[in-house]
Scaffold this motif. Sequence first.
Motif, PDB file in Angstrom:
ATOM      1  N   SER A 112      65.493  22.349  57.285  1.00 48.70           N
ATOM      2  CA  SER A 112      64.841  21.168  57.001  1.00 48.70           C
ATOM      3  C   SER A 112      65.936  20.208  56.194  1.00 48.70           C
ATOM      4  CB  SER A 112      63.507  20.958  56.317  1.00 48.70           C
ATOM      5  OG  SER A 112      62.931  19.651  56.222  1.00 48.70           O
ATOM      6  N   GLY A 113      65.949  18.936  56.827  1.00 48.77           N
ATOM      7  CA  GLY A 113      66.907  17.930  56.253  1.00 48.77           C
ATOM      8  C   GLY A 113      68.495  18.019  56.170  1.00 48.77           C
ATOM      9  N   CYS A 114      68.981  19.330  57.078  1.00 47.83           N
ATOM     10  CA  CYS A 114      70.400  19.517  57.089  1.00 47.83           C
ATOM     11  C   CYS A 114      71.053  18.696  57.838  1.00 47.83           C
ATOM     12  CB  CYS A 114      70.516  21.076  57.686  1.00 47.83           C
ATOM     13  SG  CYS A 114      70.091  21.251  59.417  1.00 47.83           S
ATOM     14  N   GLY A 115      70.423  18.024  58.976  1.00 47.00           N
ATOM     15  CA  GLY A 115      71.259  17.241  59.835  1.00 47.00           C
ATOM     16  C   GLY A 115      71.003  17.297  61.234  1.00 47.00           C
ATOM     17  N   LYS A 116      70.190  17.693  61.431  1.00 46.06           N
ATOM     18  CA  LYS A 116      69.900  18.091  63.033  1.00 46.06           C
ATOM     19  C   LYS A 116      69.657  16.903  63.782  1.00 46.06           C
ATOM     20  CE  LYS A 116      66.559  20.979  62.107  1.00 46.06           C
ATOM     21  NZ  LYS A 116      66.868  21.089  60.761  1.00 46.06           N
ATOM     22  N   THR A 117      68.717  16.274  63.186  1.00 48.73           N
ATOM     23  CA  THR A 117      68.344  14.958  63.895  1.00 48.73           C
ATOM     24  C   THR A 117      69.468  14.058  63.688  1.00 48.73           C
ATOM     25  OG1 THR A 117      66.123  15.166  63.166  1.00 48.73           O
ATOM     26  CG2 THR A 117      66.671  12.927  63.674  1.00 48.73           C
ATOM     27  N   THR A 118      70.244  13.811  63.019  1.00 44.80           N
ATOM     28  CA  THR A 118      71.458  12.991  62.883  1.00 44.80           C
ATOM     29  C   THR A 118      72.341  13.514  63.903  1.00 44.80           C
ATOM     30  OG1 THR A 118      71.027  12.962  60.312  1.00 44.80           O
ATOM     31  CG2 THR A 118      73.297  12.261  61.059  1.00 44.80           C
ATOM     32  N   GLN A 148      61.619  12.975  66.980  1.00 39.19           N
ATOM     33  CA  GLN A 148      60.704  13.817  66.350  1.00 39.19           C
ATOM     34  C   GLN A 148      59.397  13.250  66.181  1.00 39.19           C
ATOM     35  OE1 GLN A 148      62.987  14.955  62.790  1.00 39.19           O
ATOM     36  NE2 GLN A 148      61.655  16.561  62.244  1.00 39.19           N
ATOM     37  N   GLU A 192      62.565  18.715  68.243  1.00 31.54           N
ATOM     38  CA  GLU A 192      61.177  19.537  67.719  1.00 31.54           C
ATOM     39  C   GLU A 192      60.004  18.952  68.647  1.00 31.54           C
ATOM     40  OE1 GLU A 192      60.381  20.007  63.546  1.00 31.54           O
ATOM     41  OE2 GLU A 192      62.432  19.372  62.887  1.00 31.54           O
ATOM     42  N   HIS A 225      62.419  24.728  64.747  1.00 30.43           N
ATOM     43  CA  HIS A 225      62.297  25.471  63.818  1.00 30.43           C
ATOM     44  C   HIS A 225      61.930  26.684  63.873  1.00 30.43           C
ATOM     45  CE1 HIS A 225      63.613  22.572  60.721  1.00 30.43           C
ATOM     46  NE2 HIS A 225      62.540  21.910  61.020  1.00 30.43           N
ATOM     47  N   ARG A 249      72.735  21.344  54.345  1.00 24.86           N
ATOM     48  CA  ARG A 249      73.428  20.162  54.196  1.00 24.86           C
ATOM     49  C   ARG A 249      74.386  20.379  53.201  1.00 24.86           C
ATOM     50  NH1 ARG A 249      71.682  16.559  50.840  1.00 24.86           N
ATOM     51  NH2 ARG A 249      69.403  17.063  51.179  1.00 24.86           N
ATOM     52  N   GLU A 274      64.933   6.951  54.565  1.00 26.84           N
ATOM     53  CA  GLU A 274      66.172   7.899  54.486  1.00 26.84           C
ATOM     54  C   GLU A 274      66.103   9.189  54.195  1.00 26.84           C
ATOM     55  OE1 GLU A 274      68.672   4.826  51.657  1.00 26.84           O
ATOM     56  OE2 GLU A 274      67.031   5.827  50.623  1.00 26.84           O
ATOM     57  N   SER A 305      64.641  13.009  56.065  1.00 31.46           N
ATOM     58  CA  SER A 305      64.531  13.825  57.325  1.00 31.46           C
ATOM     59  C   SER A 305      63.096  13.925  57.759  1.00 31.46           C
ATOM     60  CB  SER A 305      65.240  14.941  57.546  1.00 31.46           C
ATOM     61  OG  SER A 305      64.468  16.053  56.872  1.00 31.46           O
ATOM     62  N   GLY A 340      61.138  16.761  57.989  1.00 28.21           N
ATOM     63  CA  GLY A 340      60.613  17.680  57.528  1.00 28.21           C
ATOM     64  C   GLY A 340      60.475  17.188  55.758  1.00 28.21           C
TER      65      GLY A 340
HETATM   66  N1  LIG Z   1      68.982   6.478  57.124  1.00 26.99           N
HETATM   67  C1  LIG Z   1      69.512   7.192  56.329  1.00 26.99           C
HETATM   68  N2  LIG Z   1      69.954   6.953  55.303  1.00 26.99           N
HETATM   69  C2  LIG Z   1      70.156   7.831  54.125  1.00 26.99           C
HETATM   70  N3  LIG Z   1      69.960   9.128  54.391  1.00 26.99           N
HETATM   71  C3  LIG Z   1      69.619   9.730  55.551  1.00 26.99           C
HETATM   72  C4  LIG Z   1      69.253   8.736  56.607  1.00 26.99           C
HETATM   73  N4  LIG Z   1      68.960   9.432  57.656  1.00 26.99           N
HETATM   74  C5  LIG Z   1      68.965  10.638  57.186  1.00 26.99           C
HETATM   75  N5  LIG Z   1      69.572  10.778  56.216  1.00 26.99           N
HETATM   76  C6  LIG Z   1      69.714  12.062  55.432  1.00 26.99           C
HETATM   77  O1  LIG Z   1      70.460  12.902  56.167  1.00 26.99           O
HETATM   78  C7  LIG Z   1      70.003  14.412  56.035  1.00 26.99           C
HETATM   79  C8  LIG Z   1      69.879  14.885  57.371  1.00 26.99           C
HETATM   80  O2  LIG Z   1      68.789  14.224  57.833  1.00 26.99           O
HETATM   81  P1  LIG Z   1      68.323  14.738  59.321  1.00 26.99           P
HETATM   82  O3  LIG Z   1      66.924  13.913  59.597  1.00 26.99           O
HETATM   83  O4  LIG Z   1      69.385  14.879  60.196  1.00 26.99           O
HETATM   84  O5  LIG Z   1      67.581  16.065  59.017  1.00 26.99           O
HETATM   85  P2  LIG Z   1      67.017  17.091  60.047  1.00 26.99           P
HETATM   86  O6  LIG Z   1      67.947  18.133  60.090  1.00 26.99           O
HETATM   87  O7  LIG Z   1      66.498  16.399  61.293  1.00 26.99           O
HETATM   88  O8  LIG Z   1      65.663  17.642  58.990  1.00 26.99           O
HETATM   89  P3  LIG Z   1      64.273  18.020  59.616  1.00 26.99           P
HETATM   90  O9  LIG Z   1      64.297  19.247  60.244  1.00 26.99           O
HETATM   91  O10 LIG Z   1      63.613  18.084  58.347  1.00 26.99           O
HETATM   92  O11 LIG Z   1      63.938  16.672  60.497  1.00 26.99           O
HETATM   93  C9  LIG Z   1      68.972  14.120  55.241  1.00 26.99           C
HETATM   94  O12 LIG Z   1      69.219  14.596  53.521  1.00 26.99           O
HETATM   95  C10 LIG Z   1      68.572  12.751  54.974  1.00 26.99           C
HETATM   96  O13 LIG Z   1      67.988  12.411  53.634  1.00 26.99           O
END
Ligand SMILES: Nc1ncnc2c1ncn2[C@@H]1O[C@H](COP(=O)(O)OP(=O)(O)OP(=O)(O)O)[C@@H](O)[C@H]1O
Lengths: 314, 254, 254, 269, 269
Positions: free
Chosen positions: D59-65, D100, D177, D210, D228, E151, E153, E155
């Motif tokens: 979680s929070g690694c950057g998948k959504t990004t 998501q 997800e 997940h 991350r 900011e 994600s 999760g």
């Molecule tokens: N707009 C933003 N500004 C600053 N940081 C951001 C922003 N969007 C995402 N992040 C950071 O980038 C990282 C990756 O976020 P992301 O949403 O891609 O995670 P994820 O892999 O989708 O996690 P999850 O499984 O929890 O959804 C996180 O640490 C988050 O804090």
Amino acid sequence: ADELKPVVFSLDFIPLGRHAPWYAAVEEGFFAEEGLDVTIIPSQGTAQVMQAIASGTAQFGFVDLPGVVLAQAGGTDIEMISVNYQKSPYAIFSLANGGDVQDIAQIEGLSLGSGAGSITPKVIGGFMSQNGLSASSLEIVNVAPPARASALLSGQVPAIEFFVMAKPGLEKAAKEAGTELRTFLLADNGLELYSNGIGALGSYLDENPDVAEGFVRAAMRGWKFTLDNPEKAADHIVKNVDGLDHDVVLAEIEVVRNLAVTDDVKEHGLGWFSPEKMKTGVEFVIDNVGVDGTAPEAGSIYRSEFLPEPAILP
Amino acid sequence: MTSNIYYRSIFPLVGILVILIAWQIYTDVFNVSRVVLPSPTDIFFATTENFSQLARHAWPTFLECVLGFALAVGIGIPIAVALSSSVILNLTLYPILIAMQSVPKVAVAPIILVWFGLGMESKLAIAFLVAFFPIVVDTATGLNATPTGLLELAKSLRATRWQIFSKVQLPAALPFVFAGAKVAVTLTVIGAVIGEFVGSNEGLGNLLLTANSQLNGPLAWAALVWLSVLGMVLFGAVALAERFFMPWAKTASH
Amino acid sequence: MTSNIYYRSIFPLVGILVILIAWQIYTDVFNVSRVVLPSPTDIFFATTENFSQLARHAWPTFLECVLGFALAVGIGIPIAVALSSSVILNLTLYPILIAMQSVPKVAVAPIILVWFGLGMESKLAIAFLVAFFPIVVDTATGLNATPTGLLELAKSLRATRWQIFSKVQLPAALPFVFAGAKVAVTLTVIGAVIGEFVGSNEGLGNLLLTANSQLNGPLAWAALVWLSVLGMVLFGAVALAERFFMPWAKTASH
Amino acid sequence: MAISKERARCGPVSNVEPFGDFKNIEKRFDLGGGEYLTAIEQLSLKLEKGQLISLLGPSGCGKTTFLRIVAGLERASAGEVRIEGRAISGPHPDFAFVFQQPNLMPWRTVLENILFPLEIRRQRTQAGIERAKELLDLVGLDGFESRYPSELSGGMQQRVALCRALVHDARLLLMDEPFGALDELKRMEMHDLLLSIRARTNVSVLFVTHSISEAVYLSDVVAVFSRRPATISKLIPIDLPYPRQHEMRYEAQFTEHEREASRLLGIVR
Amino acid sequence: MAISKERARCGPVSNVEPFGDFKNIEKRFDLGGGEYLTAIEQLSLKLEKGQLISLLGPSGCGKTTFLRIVAGLERASAGEVRIEGRAISGPHPDFAFVFQQPNLMPWRTVLENILFPLEIRRQRTQAGIERAKELLDLVGLDGFESRYPSELSGGMQQRVALCRALVHDARLLLMDEPFGALDELKRMEMHDLLLSIRARTNVSVLFVTHSISEAVYLSDVVAVFSRRPATISKLIPIDLPYPRQHEMRYEAQFTEHEREASRLLGIVR
Ligand SMILES: Nc1ncnc2c1ncn2[C@@H]1O[C@H](COP(=O)(O)OP(=O)(O)OP(=O)(O)O)[C@@H](O)[C@H]1O
Ligand SMILES: Nc1ncnc2c1ncn2[C@@H]1O[C@H](COP(=O)(O)OP(=O)(O)OP(=O)(O)O)[C@@H](O)[C@H]1O
Ligand SMILES: [Mg+2]
Ligand SMILES: [Mg+2]
């Protein structure tokens, strides 16, 4: 003459009893007889009449001498072609149990409800100076016209300045409040200053002398008709303007009669004016009101050639 | 950042410049009388000539605006809370507020003068009357638009009414409150002027009236220009406050 | 449902009744002059006596309000869209709009008369000028407050600007738009009256002025009462429209 | 179906241009005050036409990004994003994104929400409406067409969002997800639905999840993300035949894949 | 820990009043136009003090609705909800709710969001702040205290919501799919966190989840819901000892429980 020429005439204020003559001229067909189709529009004071004339919204307007002086100084060429208020309507009202202003000496040191920047206080000041009183002793309290009667009746100010036409209404209100109204008309106490009459742009007059002549004649006939038949004239205006009270209109016509019919008028006819009195008036304005820009020559303020021949005597 | 400041000042100036030029041309070409509509240059000279006078009169008007706005916020927000917290209050108060709002203030000036006298109070009363309604309506709308999820969170914690209001509804409603405040602050300028029309010896409204009755178009319009600058300054102050109080909002605009 | 209607009519009436009674007592006890503040009974008799006159004059005022409001919405919303869609337009236009808003309309009325003539147009222009600002500010705020998730959904589908606006931003901004419209519609009443003050032979504003100049307090206040009723009716119409256009919103209030 | 079985083998089938080519992607978020957060670093991935790649990661690694970058909603700070050989700049018309969060419009009914993409593409036809209703049926939401989102449960909202993504024939499905809020039975139904749609339309899919078993069940390839700043720590080709059967979940090969992914994610059994 | 092990046995330990007693709960939603939707019908459940009951059931069956009724956010159309013998009317001061959506305040930083319940209870002390930070640490969000929710994600937001529920010592935790958006590793960490908190504070828990293994791992009792209108189709007592160990997941007893729950949910293996 089935092709009537449309002409717009701007009042100095919204239509009230004092304006009965203009409606009489319309309703009695005097304008039509001159080939004119006159629309009467209201305004909100001197500035707006001048603006209406200067911009061509209205061809003629019911303008006052001080206003014309200021307008010419401001770069317009509005000129007067008749004088209907031979006496200035400026009056100081007070209550018997308040300011109780009955004598010129009482104005000194008076706290007076008047309009912000209105020229009336300056006229009063000039009048005081003429009479050896200290103009600077007058304390002006700015109260907007709609609030002025309230300010007087509720005792916020001991006296107010208004056109004398407000007298009937104020008298009634004073009576209801259990007191008596005191009216101090400056013109009856020595102020020599022409006031309202018909005004138009000089350029318009140059191009439409016939229209101007016809307009003035018809208007003066309206005045005569009103002075002779106040009841009928009141009917005419009440029919045209909602919210007017017949009795109040009649009372105003009587007040106006005092302003319009002087010895001069009885001799020379309605609307007449003397160049000398015009000159003293212009000088009075320039000295006491002050003008922004170049002060106009007295001679450029008026034209007498449109006054009716023969004169219309009251 | 620097390009940001450049941006933020260049475009407003361009917009105003375009208008001024068009205005100048219009007055010149149509030879419009100065009594009707003075040209920008006329107004400019009137401003420089009467600068100290204008400045002197701007101060009381500014004060009236600021205090009237403070009143409008200080009274308007509690009213909005009352409206949004109880259907009965809503139904009882709203018609009265609307009546107060849709009555021309000039017409009720007499009774305001009687109640508040000729001093600052009556001007503040009018400025308040003119400005409070947008704050009430916008704030009440905003309070009712609080995301239900957040409301339920607060309720599940047994937050008091006041806590729900101050910690949830109000922050959530801030965009609405500021929209209302922006409208209100420009209205206080008009309110102050009306107040000065009704009874005052100072202020830009007063100067405007004086200039007008003397048919001094350039000075009257100079006063109008000062009033609009005053409006812009006050609006800008509210917009700044918005940024300050809502740091989490990415301001796409303004 | 029936208890609902009962509710919705009883409380406003109670509120107004309380005010009327207090007012009557105030004027009676303090023996207030009818010129300063007529009592509700005075106003009532003035209303019945002049009923047809009031009704006749209410119509043009009503028309001016409705059309002025339509103009304010029809022009205000596109302006808001422009403001919120481009930072440059925002920076360029906003100062001009604020200037227009914070200038007292009475003062610029003469030039409006020159441009729009003595007919309905000039009254509409003034009603529009008075009313458009809340719509612009609230709508622009609402458009900028669109939930980012929905915006991104639309963007990911390559929606056009117009589609984003009409299908996402506008519906999302409706609570704001209606808040602005509610303020605006009451302001059009004031705008119409100002327009009538300036140059008109009909309308409640005109009647008000005439009655005022004759020191006919009861008739003037009767006109004021009609104006506030007009304001309430228009406000109610907007509130109804809000319900109609936002059926998904559970209206806690109004 | 035949096509789908053919395509089922993972890895580059040919040497021609892949459908999606993501090279050395990097994403840094400016946190203000001179602080930065690097969400993605040096991430490279190839997506063949018709391929389904699952993205697994903490979680929070950057998948959504990453998905948002592919969708054109976010700009990569560095690196190349190519679709069919062309660098993208902004959203692609033929992509569909399941976010998501459900991101439903509160002012539209369920059916109107689903029809939204068709409206945007000016394809709101009777056939489209039929299709939307059919999809609602397939996800078990028949009878809810004219309800508002606020009247739905979390999982129901998610299914509506799924229908919305499927209502037009996208060439790339980006799914973040999408089944996270569904019970296992429904989830398994959705797996089969997704795979059958993929088989029919040959759509390419990037699928964030997940659930390790979900990833293995659905994918040609499972891409396991590191913590991350995210990068791909391993690509696991899933060599199970399509159409997938639920019984396969208990086969040794399947559990072996699950175990490998778990290990890579740091779960020790 | 000792207490927790003691309590670990399921079922009514004594004949005294249970902590929560829910009898014949029914919930009908008025859909307008004379239509009604019955979400819950004849649902009865007893929750002992310190017990952890998981609610498993198909999406849209009424789990969230039931939790909301217990929380006092929604009124049951019929039936009785008693906490420690007293019928509830409105939210209880000692409950904490983890909503299905994170419900974070966009205008508060992560830390401020977590401190919200303490503020409401006027307990915002230095100790509370310390505790909040500690919790952030435990859920793996150290360093994110002063970030805004936008900011984070998905999760990460969910974990913040979890911290918010744990920041004060609630006596009943209502958790609606609290770990749905977490990866498996994080999820397992959270399981242990929850169980250790339960062991320390003897908090009672109602836990909605879609993950059968999660339900079995955590619970004293797994309550399996039927499809809508929801009622409890079976209570499965989980007779595994506490503290639970991750190895147990592969023990026969565990998988047997999983299998039973699956079967009840209609998943045939
Ligand atoms: N707009 C933003 N500004 C600053 N940081 C951001 C922003 N969007 C995402 N992040 C950071 O980038 C990282 C990756 O976020 P992301 O949403 O891609 O995670 P994820 O892999 O989708 O996690 P999850 O499984 O929890 O959804 C996180 O640490 C988050 O804090
Ligand atoms: N406010 C409401 N108005 C009308 N119907 C509602 C409302 N809230 C919930 N429902 C209905 O009640 C049923 C149960 O909803 P609930 O949210 O309790 O489901 P759930 O078991 O939590 O599902 P999920 O696992 O998908 O979250 C659903 O069919 C939903 O449509
Ligand atoms: Mg994510
Ligand atoms: Mg739920």
